[in-house]
Design an enzyme around this catalytic site. Structure first.
Site, PDB file in Angstrom:
ATOM      1  N   ASP A   1     -15.650  25.208  -0.616  1.00 22.56           N
ATOM      2  CA  ASP A   1     -16.103  24.719  -1.916  1.00 22.56           C
ATOM      3  C   ASP A   1     -17.365  23.896  -1.687  1.00 22.56           C
ATOM      4  OD1 ASP A   1     -13.625  25.714  -2.651  1.00 22.56           O
ATOM      5  OD2 ASP A   1     -13.059  23.946  -3.824  1.00 22.56           O
TER       6      ASP A   1
ATOM      7  N   SER B   1     -19.749  15.861   2.893  1.00 22.79           N
ATOM      8  CA  SER B   1     -20.013  16.599   4.129  1.00 22.79           C
ATOM      9  C   SER B   1     -20.852  17.831   3.800  1.00 22.79           C
ATOM     10  CB  SER B   1     -18.695  17.027   4.780  1.00 22.79           C
ATOM     11  OG  SER B   1     -17.754  15.979   4.770  1.00 22.79           O
TER      12      SER B   1
END
Length: 270
Positions: free
Chosen positions: A91, A232
């Site tokens: 995602d 991230s």
């Protein structure tokens, strides 16, 4: 002035920022979020980030980090297994950049070279004329990721570094991706050639946790690993003339816009 704007765009802020980027700070944050007392922040975090708890497997959640790297129910992330399709490994918010003479120009002055990213000039040469796919994960995203294709992987390459945030303001301030701590594997595939799949840590991410750091065969859609707390990034490098990224994704990237994608989604084809 926002907190991040102050830290990255003022002299005093940059002085304060430097120790926050170091591994001990991320390690300490990770330790706190591994403690049982951190369970008390889960409910508020889920509500403030619009996380649909019914989509996840929430057995045996003993701390905040257990929740942050929670597993999603398989039916929520169907995997595109068509060989000719390029599958998103996670995602995130996707931008796609052409690689020209080793150079990537993502935002303003924050250009970087593939050689610096990989710390391997010979390997970097294989991606000139290809694509650099950058998937930016925010804290509300699912933080487990999969191999985007089947093939034979190398042993993971680990590059120590700092822990900048991957928010756009930091990307505009400097070459975050070549300064942050990161890991990557070279993945030899039948359909897309010799690719790289990389994980980049970010502020307050103490650990990139990969399931199989050693060399071996892997399967498209197989879980590669997960990030612990923080935003991230996943980066995928694809050599030239191997894939046609869908026009709407390329158009958005050319206009500086990110395209929301989910793990298993089809984003291009041979």
């Amino acid at each position: 002035m926002s907190g991040l704007n102050f830290l990255y765009n003022t002299k005093l802020g940059r002085i304060i920022l430097r120790p926050l980027l170091l591994k001990p700070v991320s390690d300490f944050s990770g330790w706190l979020l591994d403690s049982k007392v951190s369970k008390c922040i889960i409910k508020g975090f889920a509500a403030s980030n619009d996380i649909k708890l019914e989509d996840y497997i929430l057995d045996d959640i003993n701390c905040f980090n257990d929740f942050f790297c929670r597993r999603i129910k398989p039916e929520q992330r169907p995997l595109d297994m068509e060989e000719k399709h390029l599958m998103a490994p996670c995602d995130g918010l996707l931008k796609v950049y052409p690689i020209s003479d080793d150079l990537v120009l993502p935002v303003k002055q924050s250009k970087f070279t593939i050689s610096d990213l990989l710390r391997d000039k010979e390997l970097a040469k294989e991606y000139n004329g290809g694509y650099c796919l950058v998937y930016r994960l925010c804290v509300n995203h699912y933080h487990r990721y999969a191999y985007f294709e089947s093939g034979e992987k190398s042993a993971d390459v680990i590059i120590p570094g700092l822990y900048h945030t991957v928010q756009p303001i930091a990307l505009e301030a400097g070459p975050v991706f070549v300064e942050n701590s990161r890991q990557y594997t070279v993945l030899s595939t039948k359909n897309f050639g010799k690719c790289v799949q990389m994980e980049v840590g970010a502020m307050l991410v103490g650990r990139i946790v990969n399931n199989q750091p050693e060399a071996g065969d892997v399967t498209r859609g197989e879980e590669k690993g997960h990030f612990e707390y923080g935003g991230s990034t996943i980066i995928v490098l694809i050599p030239p003339k191997k894939v046609n990224i869908y026009r709407e994704i390329l158009f958005a990237s050319e206009n500086g816009e990110e395209t929301p994608v989910v793990m298993g989604q089809d984003i291009g084809e041979i």
